[in-house]
Motif scaffolding. Structure first.
Motif, short mmCIF file in Angstrom:
data_model
loop_
_atom_site.label_atom_id
_atom_site.label_comp_id
_atom_site.label_asym_id
_atom_site.label_seq_id
_atom_site.Cartn_x
_atom_site.Cartn_y
_atom_site.Cartn_z
N ALA A 108 0.83 -1.20 0.00
CA ALA A 108 0.00 0.00 0.00
C ALA A 108 0.87 1.25 0.00
CB ALA A 108 -0.94 -0.01 1.20
N ALA A 109 1.93 1.24 0.79
CA ALA A 109 2.85 2.38 0.83
C ALA A 109 3.55 2.59 -0.51
CB ALA A 109 3.88 2.19 1.95
N ARG A 110 4.00 1.50 -1.13
CA ARG A 110 4.67 1.61 -2.44
C ARG A 110 3.73 2.11 -3.51
NH1 ARG A 110 6.85 -3.29 -0.79
NH2 ARG A 110 5.39 -4.43 -2.12
N SER A 111 2.44 1.80 -3.37
CA SER A 111 1.47 2.20 -4.39
C SER A 111 1.22 3.70 -4.38
CB SER A 111 0.14 1.46 -4.17
OG SER A 111 -0.57 2.01 -3.08
N GLY A 112 1.55 4.35 -3.27
CA GLY A 112 1.30 5.77 -3.13
C GLY A 112 -0.13 6.10 -2.73
N LEU A 113 -0.88 5.09 -2.34
CA LEU A 113 -2.28 5.32 -1.94
C LEU A 113 -2.42 5.31 -0.44
CD1 LEU A 113 -4.12 3.03 -4.49
CD2 LEU A 113 -3.71 5.46 -4.64
#
Length: 113
Positions: A108-113
């Protein structure tokens, strides 16, 4: 039985963020991150539920159904893994629950969301 509430909550949060994201954000990598996580969680659940069927072949790979389907795919895969962990023999999968929650939060953090 393990309490998988934290895992299902983390998966639901990420899936909700994917559903709410604009198409441009999904196409810039958020959907790919969600799909990669969904595939990983699905394979993990398969290995728990059907270790003899998965074997060296690696299991069934979740297909790419498009950027608008990835939230549902993630929710299904995460729920399947939570249930597999919850119903595993006592003590056999306890360490894996924390790892699964970490994977979801990291994606979730890597997705930027």
């Amino acid at each position: 039985m393990l309490d998988t509430t934290e895992l299902t909550a983390a998966v639901e949060r990420f899936a909700d963020r994917l559903r709410a994201a604009p198409q441009s954000r999904l196409q810039r990598g958020a959907a790919a991150e969600g799909l990669e996580l969904a595939r990983r969680l699905a394979l993990w659940a398969q290995r728990i539920e059907e270790p003899e069927a998965v074997g060296d072949e690696g299991g069934r790979i979740m297909p790419d159904a498009g950027v608008f389907a990835v939230a549902d795919q993630l929710l299904v895969a995460g729920t399947d893994l939570a249930e597999a962990l919850r119903t595993a023999p006592a003590g056999s999968r306890e360490g894996e629950l924390g790892e699964a929650v970490r994977l979801v939060r990291d994606a979730a953090a890597r997705s930027g969301l």
